[in-house]
Design an enzyme around this catalytic site. Sequence first.
Site, PDB file in Angstrom:
ATOM      1  N   ARG A  79      16.461  48.920  62.712  1.00 53.07           N
ATOM      2  CA  ARG A  79      16.365  48.118  61.466  1.00 53.07           C
ATOM      3  C   ARG A  79      17.703  47.503  61.071  1.00 53.07           C
ATOM      4  NH1 ARG A  79      13.060  52.549  60.238  1.00 53.07           N
ATOM      5  NH2 ARG A  79      10.862  51.974  60.413  1.00 53.07           N
TER       6      ARG A  79
ATOM      7  N   LYS B 189      22.495  33.077  61.102  1.00 50.25           N
ATOM      8  CA  LYS B 189      21.129  32.738  61.555  1.00 50.25           C
ATOM      9  C   LYS B 189      20.980  33.280  62.968  1.00 50.25           C
ATOM     10  CE  LYS B 189      19.768  28.525  59.148  1.00 50.25           C
ATOM     11  NZ  LYS B 189      19.482  27.096  59.324  1.00 50.25           N
TER      12      LYS B 189
ATOM     13  N   GLU C 102      27.964  18.385  67.246  1.00 52.11           N
ATOM     14  CA  GLU C 102      28.033  19.095  65.956  1.00 52.11           C
ATOM     15  C   GLU C 102      29.310  18.696  65.204  1.00 52.11           C
ATOM     16  OE1 GLU C 102      25.658  20.874  64.647  1.00 52.11           O
ATOM     17  OE2 GLU C 102      24.359  21.236  66.360  1.00 52.11           O
TER      18      GLU C 102
ATOM     19  N   LYS D  38      31.469  24.825  57.330  1.00 50.78           N
ATOM     20  CA  LYS D  38      30.214  25.578  57.405  1.00 50.78           C
ATOM     21  C   LYS D  38      30.291  26.806  56.504  1.00 50.78           C
ATOM     22  CE  LYS D  38      26.547  27.470  60.118  1.00 50.78           C
ATOM     23  NZ  LYS D  38      25.804  27.491  61.345  1.00 50.78           N
TER      24      LYS D  38
ATOM     25  N   GLU E 109      19.639  29.228  53.013  1.00 49.28           N
ATOM     26  CA  GLU E 109      19.124  27.865  53.118  1.00 49.28           C
ATOM     27  C   GLU E 109      18.012  27.563  52.111  1.00 49.28           C
ATOM     28  OE1 GLU E 109      19.103  26.052  57.117  1.00 49.28           O
ATOM     29  OE2 GLU E 109      17.227  25.122  56.516  1.00 49.28           O
TER      30      GLU E 109
ATOM     31  N   ARG F 270      22.576  24.327  52.226  1.00 53.22           N
ATOM     32  CA  ARG F 270      22.793  24.647  53.644  1.00 53.22           C
ATOM     33  C   ARG F 270      21.975  23.729  54.561  1.00 53.22           C
ATOM     34  NH1 ARG F 270      23.304  30.555  56.650  1.00 53.22           N
ATOM     35  NH2 ARG F 270      23.405  29.705  58.758  1.00 53.22           N
TER      36      ARG F 270
ATOM     37  N   ASN G 261      21.754  20.440  58.835  1.00 49.28           N
ATOM     38  CA  ASN G 261      20.767  19.881  59.765  1.00 49.28           C
ATOM     39  C   ASN G 261      20.887  18.366  59.896  1.00 49.28           C
ATOM     40  OD1 ASN G 261      19.320  22.272  60.529  1.00 49.28           O
ATOM     41  ND2 ASN G 261      18.623  22.357  58.414  1.00 49.28           N
TER      42      ASN G 261
ATOM     43  N   HIS H 286      19.668  16.445  62.948  1.00 47.84           N
ATOM     44  CA  HIS H 286      18.890  17.384  63.752  1.00 47.84           C
ATOM     45  C   HIS H 286      17.393  17.097  63.773  1.00 47.84           C
ATOM     46  CE1 HIS H 286      22.622  19.524  63.937  1.00 47.84           C
ATOM     47  NE2 HIS H 286      22.108  20.530  64.602  1.00 47.84           N
TER      48      HIS H 286
ATOM     49  N   HIS I 148      15.835  17.705  67.239  1.00 47.31           N
ATOM     50  CA  HIS I 148      14.838  18.749  67.515  1.00 47.31           C
ATOM     51  C   HIS I 148      13.546  18.139  68.068  1.00 47.31           C
ATOM     52  CE1 HIS I 148      16.910  21.786  64.626  1.00 47.31           C
ATOM     53  NE2 HIS I 148      17.380  21.868  65.844  1.00 47.31           N
TER      54      HIS I 148
ATOM     55  N   HIS J  32      21.888  19.733  73.567  1.00 41.07           N
ATOM     56  CA  HIS J  32      21.559  19.765  72.134  1.00 41.07           C
ATOM     57  C   HIS J  32      22.483  18.833  71.336  1.00 41.07           C
ATOM     58  CE1 HIS J  32      20.450  21.222  68.183  1.00 41.07           C
ATOM     59  NE2 HIS J  32      21.726  21.486  67.945  1.00 41.07           N
TER      60      HIS J  32
END
Length: 375
Positions: free
Chosen positions: A125, A147, A189, A217, A227, A231, A235, A238, A242, A276
């Site tokens: 956990r 993340k 980025e 960041k 987010e 935040r 993106n 993106h 994506h 990416h």
Amino acid sequence: MITTVPVTLGTAGAGRARGYDVLVGEGASAELSRLVATGVPAARQVAVVTDAVVAAMPWFEGIRPGLPFEVHVVEPGERSKTMANVEALCRAFARGGLARSDAVVAVGGGVVSDLAGFAAATYHRGVPYCTVATTLLCQVDAAIGGKTGVNLPEGKNLVGAFWQPFGVLCDTELLETLPARERASGLGEVAKYTFLGEPDLPGLALDDQVARCVARKASLVAEDEREAGRRVLLNYGHTLAHALEASALGRAARGEGGGGDGLSHGEGSGGDGLSHGEAVAVGLVYAALLARRLGRIGDERVELHREVVERLGLSARLPAGLSGSGRRELLSYMARDKKAAHDLAFVLDGPSGVELVHGVSPEDALGALEELACT
Ligand code: GLY
């Protein structure tokens, strides 16, 4: 010179401050044993997670946590971000007797950081983890902000957790062995941060670029860890990126070419040979065209997007041969973006800077794609 960038988070139980440092600079990975000693003082052993390419690097032997450790090696590339690998890692941790007071150390790019971070978030956990970020993309983005997660066949990063590391080491010396395409992936980025309050980035030395991106960041993560608000600006560029990735992966799954990792290792793919970050570069110029179409910015600002992308050695072109039905498919992927509640939503430039814009019409989104395809 090593620069320390703090990531300041909210308070934990009993008002304890949360947060961690990101160390940026040549040789930062030599700080790992000190980081482990101070970050997890009760740890008796650690599990190092890396990929086969990083494990084969001559410098990998020098990255030592200062405690007994076992190395767990996954295959390089986005395809390793699976639930099966989370299970395999957690079972290996259990076999090795990794306790809740021990730690996981991710050594690698975004794939390793996301996967190892998620395994750490769920094993017992939640056990502490830190990242030695070995790619530019990981240093300026993936390793920072907690993340973690893996992909499902249905989409990227669909299973994950916010689980903050106890430290991040961005050793810029390690970037010297980075293949040019991987560096380009990180630069996509960097281009993004140029429009998030860091206009001078393209002219700076690499160490300074990394430190400035991390600081930018860190400030957005400090403001909005989960987010719920600003935040989402991270993106920028993106939504199309994506969609390009998802569409190429979908074609690959149907045996129609495209997809796969555009790179030999590390940061996954935008498909069609795009990394990416290369896909993000295309996505930034697309976002500018869309913003102009919506009357939010003028020609000069669109040109600035193109200039920044080109100055960083990236291209703003859509994959060659993208047909009208291909563009419509991209639109349908963009409609499924996680920012979109029940409409088309984009992070777009405008008079008050970059912000989230809901309710974009499919005609405008498609029109901007067609404009991009014509340039
Ligand atoms: N990569 C975007 C974020 O961490 O929020």
